[in-house]
Design an enzyme around this catalytic site. Structure first.
Site, PDB file in Angstrom:
ATOM      1  N   SER A 187     -25.778 -16.253   6.642  1.00 43.72           N
ATOM      2  CA  SER A 187     -26.558 -17.347   6.062  1.00 43.72           C
ATOM      3  C   SER A 187     -28.048 -17.060   6.176  1.00 43.72           C
ATOM      4  CB  SER A 187     -26.247 -18.653   6.811  1.00 43.72           C
ATOM      5  OG  SER A 187     -27.185 -19.661   6.479  1.00 43.72           O
ATOM      6  N   TYR A 203     -26.251 -23.330  14.488  1.00 48.06           N
ATOM      7  CA  TYR A 203     -25.478 -22.718  13.395  1.00 48.06           C
ATOM      8  C   TYR A 203     -26.080 -21.353  13.041  1.00 48.06           C
ATOM      9  CZ  TYR A 203     -24.161 -21.642   8.620  1.00 48.06           C
ATOM     10  OH  TYR A 203     -23.757 -20.992   7.485  1.00 48.06           O
ATOM     11  N   LYS A 243     -24.618 -17.302  13.533  1.00 43.20           N
ATOM     12  CA  LYS A 243     -24.544 -16.295  12.463  1.00 43.20           C
ATOM     13  C   LYS A 243     -25.292 -15.020  12.882  1.00 43.20           C
ATOM     14  CE  LYS A 243     -22.163 -18.526   9.308  1.00 43.20           C
ATOM     15  NZ  LYS A 243     -20.836 -18.063   8.869  1.00 43.20           N
ATOM     16  N   ARG A 272     -36.084 -24.571  -1.989  1.00 49.17           N
ATOM     17  CA  ARG A 272     -34.959 -23.739  -1.580  1.00 49.17           C
ATOM     18  C   ARG A 272     -34.486 -22.872  -2.751  1.00 49.17           C
ATOM     19  NH1 ARG A 272     -36.637 -25.751   2.296  1.00 49.17           N
ATOM     20  NH2 ARG A 272     -35.553 -26.665   4.134  1.00 49.17           N
TER      21      ARG A 272
END
Ligand code: WQD
Length: 336
Positions: free
Chosen positions: A126, A150, A154, A232
């Site tokens: 990610s 999170y 990763k 984004r």
């Protein structure tokens, strides 16, 4: 004979689109999922869309014996590892679960792959491994400073897979850093079926347009961006799925572990996404500009050069396609 590819998390949002893309590219996927964040109800739709009876195994990726059985039952040539927990906010309050599933699961999978002599692995990483970028667009050699549990899980998995590849030259590993996947298969058969309130912007807009949620809280109108709202890199989930097929093909002739950004290579602000979604659904989205969300960054979008050069992959579906396909999925109920 088509190569058999194990897709862990294959009943999930990305995994199910990956399974369909694999069949369309001439592979034979096998789906493994524990249905913790998905449902077996996706399987008949996935099989209808793929035109192939994709086998499915209900198992937890942390269960070594269950994985060994899968590798005995199917001639697995490579693995696409999508199984994992992925809610950034939830990761802050359930760190143990996130390390157990995301890191523990990857370790067990790699262990069983090693025993079975299967060396090709595409890992669902990610862009959240980057955290606050020093420069934009973000290239793969940018520093990794994940803001969330999170993102840190990763990064830990990426580090451990790189160490594995250094210790044994047989490993062939693609670390795919997803930016913001969104949208759904244009058939309306597959999509993001969040349990409860969606975490991500685009599915939230679908629920608001359908009247299931009242309005959008825009997390910050004072960011250092053109219109003050967060920027984004949104990519269509089908483009993302095809990026996995391209990575699989690349691994056939590769060695070692390599991070690769999967993004459109350009950013859109929250207000631009809202406007695109309003065009797609023909309705106004009520919104309130509120304070920034902890952990957010102002802007994050990919330098997608490496994927273009090594995988001959780039996004082909634009923002209007993302919103049209997300809206079609929502109009069909937005759930399985
Ligand atoms: C997008 C933009 C928000 C909701 C996360 C993970 C990332 C990946 C994708 C798994 C931001 C704004 C959102 C809302 C808003 N997940 N927003 N109001 O945070 O960029 O990325 O999901 O791989 O790892 O970090 O995605 O969709 O939550 O937010 O204003 O109610 O929309 O501030 O600018 P994000 P998002």
């Amino acid at each position: 004979m088509p190569e058999t590819i194990l897709v862990t998390g294959g009943a999930g949002y990305v995994g199910s689109h990956v399974a369909v893309a694999l069949v369309r590219a001439g592979y034979a996927p096998v789906v493994l999922d524990n249905y913790a964040n998905s449902t077996p109800a996706v399987l008949p739709r996935l099989r209808a869309l793929a035109g192939y009876a994709v086998p499915a195994v209900q198992a937890d990726v942390r269960d070594a014996e269950a994985l060994r059985t899968v590798f005995r039952d199917y001639p697995i040539a490579a693995v696409i590892h999508c199984a994992g927990l992925k809610a950034v906010g939830e990761s802050e309050v359930r760190p143990l679960a996130y390390y157990d599933v995301n890191v523990g699961g990857a370790i067990v999978l790699a262990q069983v792959m090693g025993e079975a002599g299967v060396a090709g692995l595409v890992f669902s990483s990610s862009a959240s491994v980057y955290g606050e970028p020093d420069a934009l667009p973000i290239a793969e050699d940018a520093p990794l400073r994940p803001h969330s549990v999170y993102g840190r899980t990763k990064r830990v998995v990426e580090d451990f897979l790189c160490d594995l590849a250094r210790a044994n030259a047989n490993w062939r590993i693609a670390l795919l850093r997803y930016f913001n996947p969104a949208g759904a298969d244009p058939s309306g058969l597959l999509g993001e079926a969040a349990r409860g309130r969606p975490n991500n912007l685009v599915p939230l807009l679908g629920k608001i347009a359908a009247g299931e949620l009242a309005d959008l809280t825009v997390h910050g109108g004072d960011w250092p961006t053109a219109d003050g709202t967060g920027v984004r890199d949104y990519l269509h989930v089908q483009d993302l799925a095809e990026g996995h097929v391209a990575a699989l093909r690349y691994l056939a002739g590769a060695r070692g572990a390599l991070p690769i950004n999967l993004g459109a290579g350009r950013g859109h602000s929250v207000l631009e996404i809202v406007a695109a979604f309003e065009r797609a659904c023909g309705r106004r989205i009520a919104k309130t500009i509120a304070r920034r969300r902890p952990g957010d960054v102002a802007a994050c979008y990919a330098d997608a050069t490496r994927a273009a050069q090594l995988l001959q992959w780039r996004t082909t579906r634009d923002l209007d396609a993302i919103c049209a396909d997300a809206w079609r999925w929502q109009q069909g109920g937005g759930r399985y």
